[in-house]
Design a protein around this motif. Structure first.
Motif, mmCIF file in Angstrom:
data_model
loop_
_atom_site.group_PDB
_atom_site.id
_atom_site.type_symbol
_atom_site.label_atom_id
_atom_site.label_comp_id
_atom_site.label_asym_id
_atom_site.label_seq_id
_atom_site.Cartn_x
_atom_site.Cartn_y
_atom_site.Cartn_z
ATOM 1 N N ASP A 187 0.862 -1.176 0.000
ATOM 2 C CA ASP A 187 0.000 0.000 0.000
ATOM 3 C C ASP A 187 0.905 1.236 0.000
ATOM 4 N N VAL A 188 0.427 2.302 -0.584
ATOM 5 C CA VAL A 188 1.200 3.539 -0.637
ATOM 6 C C VAL A 188 0.343 4.687 -0.106
ATOM 7 N N ALA A 189 0.856 5.364 0.925
ATOM 8 C CA ALA A 189 0.184 6.585 1.413
ATOM 9 C C ALA A 189 0.682 7.711 0.509
ATOM 10 N N ASP B 286 2.166 11.104 1.377
ATOM 11 C CA ASP B 286 3.497 11.159 1.983
ATOM 12 C C ASP B 286 4.606 10.793 0.994
ATOM 13 N N CYS B 287 4.237 10.547 -0.246
ATOM 14 C CA CYS B 287 5.228 10.150 -1.258
ATOM 15 C C CYS B 287 5.891 11.394 -1.846
ATOM 16 N N VAL B 288 7.227 11.368 -1.925
ATOM 17 C CA VAL B 288 7.940 12.508 -2.517
ATOM 18 C C VAL B 288 8.355 12.193 -3.966
ATOM 19 N N VAL B 289 7.859 11.084 -4.482
ATOM 20 C CA VAL B 289 8.060 10.680 -5.880
ATOM 21 C C VAL B 289 9.554 10.606 -6.232
ATOM 22 N N CYS B 290 10.333 10.087 -5.285
ATOM 23 C CA CYS B 290 11.789 10.019 -5.499
ATOM 24 C C CYS B 290 12.181 8.894 -6.447
ATOM 25 N N ASP B 291 11.283 7.933 -6.667
ATOM 26 C CA ASP B 291 11.514 6.839 -7.615
ATOM 27 C C ASP B 291 12.428 5.732 -7.071
ATOM 28 N N LEU B 292 12.873 5.872 -5.816
ATOM 29 C CA LEU B 292 13.801 4.873 -5.264
ATOM 30 C C LEU B 292 13.180 3.474 -5.231
ATOM 31 N N CYS B 293 11.898 3.420 -4.878
ATOM 32 C CA CYS B 293 11.236 2.101 -4.792
ATOM 33 C C CYS B 293 11.210 1.431 -6.166
ATOM 34 N N ALA B 294 10.932 2.224 -7.201
ATOM 35 C CA ALA B 294 10.872 1.667 -8.562
ATOM 36 C C ALA B 294 12.258 1.209 -9.018
ATOM 37 N N THR C 7 5.633 1.390 -11.463
ATOM 38 C CA THR C 7 5.712 2.393 -12.528
ATOM 39 C C THR C 7 5.381 3.756 -11.940
ATOM 40 N N ILE C 8 6.333 4.670 -12.054
ATOM 41 C CA ILE C 8 6.116 6.013 -11.515
ATOM 42 C C ILE C 8 6.451 7.040 -12.596
ATOM 43 N N GLU C 9 5.590 8.028 -12.726
ATOM 44 C CA GLU C 9 5.906 9.189 -13.573
ATOM 45 C C GLU C 9 5.680 10.429 -12.738
ATOM 46 N N LYS D 49 1.733 9.413 -12.281
ATOM 47 C CA LYS D 49 1.419 7.975 -12.389
ATOM 48 C C LYS D 49 2.117 7.244 -11.254
ATOM 49 N N PHE D 50 1.428 6.311 -10.636
ATOM 50 C CA PHE D 50 2.048 5.457 -9.618
ATOM 51 C C PHE D 50 1.254 4.161 -9.594
ATOM 52 N N PHE D 51 1.823 3.143 -10.220
ATOM 53 C CA PHE D 51 1.170 1.829 -10.278
ATOM 54 C C PHE D 51 2.086 0.763 -9.678
ATOM 55 N N VAL E 97 13.737 1.159 1.209
ATOM 56 C CA VAL E 97 14.444 2.339 0.682
ATOM 57 C C VAL E 97 13.633 3.621 0.747
ATOM 58 N N CYS E 98 12.341 3.497 0.992
ATOM 59 C CA CYS E 98 11.477 4.685 0.946
ATOM 60 C C CYS E 98 11.855 5.689 2.040
ATOM 61 N N PRO E 99 12.222 6.911 1.665
ATOM 62 C CA PRO E 99 12.686 7.881 2.666
ATOM 63 C C PRO E 99 11.584 8.364 3.607
ATOM 64 N N THR E 100 10.343 8.260 3.175
ATOM 65 C CA THR E 100 9.252 8.742 4.041
ATOM 66 C C THR E 100 8.414 7.583 4.597
ATOM 67 N N GLU E 101 8.859 6.364 4.329
ATOM 68 C CA GLU E 101 8.167 5.155 4.819
ATOM 69 C C GLU E 101 6.680 5.136 4.446
ATOM 70 N N CYS E 102 6.403 5.591 3.234
ATOM 71 C CA CYS E 102 4.999 5.661 2.833
ATOM 72 C C CYS E 102 4.577 4.441 2.013
ATOM 73 N N ILE E 103 5.537 3.596 1.646
ATOM 74 C CA ILE E 103 5.155 2.359 0.957
ATOM 75 C C ILE E 103 5.355 1.223 1.967
ATOM 76 N N ILE E 104 4.273 0.524 2.223
ATOM 77 C CA ILE E 104 4.326 -0.497 3.275
ATOM 78 C C ILE E 104 3.688 -1.801 2.801
HETATM 79 S S1 SF4 Z 1 10.441 5.394 -2.357
HETATM 80 FE FE1 SF4 Z 1 8.661 6.141 -1.186
HETATM 81 S S2 SF4 Z 1 8.696 8.370 -1.504
HETATM 82 FE FE2 SF4 Z 1 10.006 7.480 -3.081
HETATM 83 S S3 SF4 Z 1 8.618 7.185 -4.858
HETATM 84 FE FE3 SF4 Z 1 8.627 5.255 -3.703
HETATM 85 S S4 SF4 Z 1 6.871 5.411 -2.320
HETATM 86 FE FE4 SF4 Z 1 7.310 7.472 -3.044
#
Ligand code: SF4
Ligand code: SF4
Length: 176
Positions: free
Chosen positions: A53-55, A58-66, A75-77, A100-102, A117-124
């Motif tokens: 799940d992704v809050a 709180d996502c900063v769209v850093c793309d690290l998770c992808a 997939t993130i745009e 986009k965030f799938f 790796v998520c810096p804001t811990e929003c993907i759990i």
């Molecule tokens: S690592 Fe976390 S903050 Fe960065 S894009 Fe993924 S969900 Fe968002």
């Protein structure tokens, strides 16, 4: 006959729902061990890896998770924000829109790397494991809240901002 009577007697008891983390988990399996799923469910371990799940707020769209995902199922745009879009709940300033965030749960192997790796811990990883769908494409779950129209508007705002900045820069250079 003796065995039948033994089983009939044991069937007075049903399985308890204390969860697999309990030391006596296997000792609980006396009598009726099947359960009436989905009306009954055995608790999953706290450290279990199930549906993501992704809050998104709180996502900063850093793309690290992808980037770290070994099976490329995220997939993130992003679109750079030209206006103030606020902060995450931990105080991190947001500078990008998630147009986009799938996450394709049909490809995900539940390794959990994206959550580390998520810096804001929003993907759990949640305790949700019983998501059934008729169409496999429905497993590609959307987390961005932006519509296509809104993404186009944000992109136009960014293009205009970039044009104005380039024009201002050119005018300043001319003056010098
Ligand atoms: S690592 Fe976390 S903050 Fe960065 S894009 Fe993924 S969900 Fe968002
Ligand atoms: S749990 Fe692993 S496979 Fe699934 S999205 Fe995260 S990094 Fe990718």
């Amino acid at each position: 006959m003796g065995l039948t009577i033994k089983h009939i007697w044991a069937a007075r008891n049903g399985r308890k729902f204390d969860g697999v983390a309990n030391d006596n988990y296997f000792e609980q399996q006396e009598g009726i061990v099947t359960i009436q799923y989905p009306h009954q469910a055995i608790p999953v371990p706290e450290i279990g890896r199930y549906q993501l799940d992704v809050a998104i707020d709180d996502c900063v769209v850093c793309d690290l998770c992808a980037k770290i995902c070994p099976v490329d199922c995220i997939t993130i745009e992003s679109i750079k924000a030209v206006e103030d879009i606020g902060k995450t709940s931990d105080g991190t300033t947001k500078r990008l829109h998630a147009s986009k965030f799938f996450i394709d749960h049909a490809k995900c192997m539940y390794c959990g790397l994206c959550t580390t790796v998520c810096p804001t811990e929003c993907i759990i990883m949640t305790s949700e494991y019983d998501v059934s769908v008729f169409d496999i494409n429905e497993m590609d779950r959307k987390f961005s809240v932006m519509t296509e129209q809104q993404a186009v508007e944000k992109q136009l705002m960014l293009d205009k901002f970039n044009e104005e900045r380039a024009a201002a820069k050119a005018a300043a250079t001319k003056k010098d």
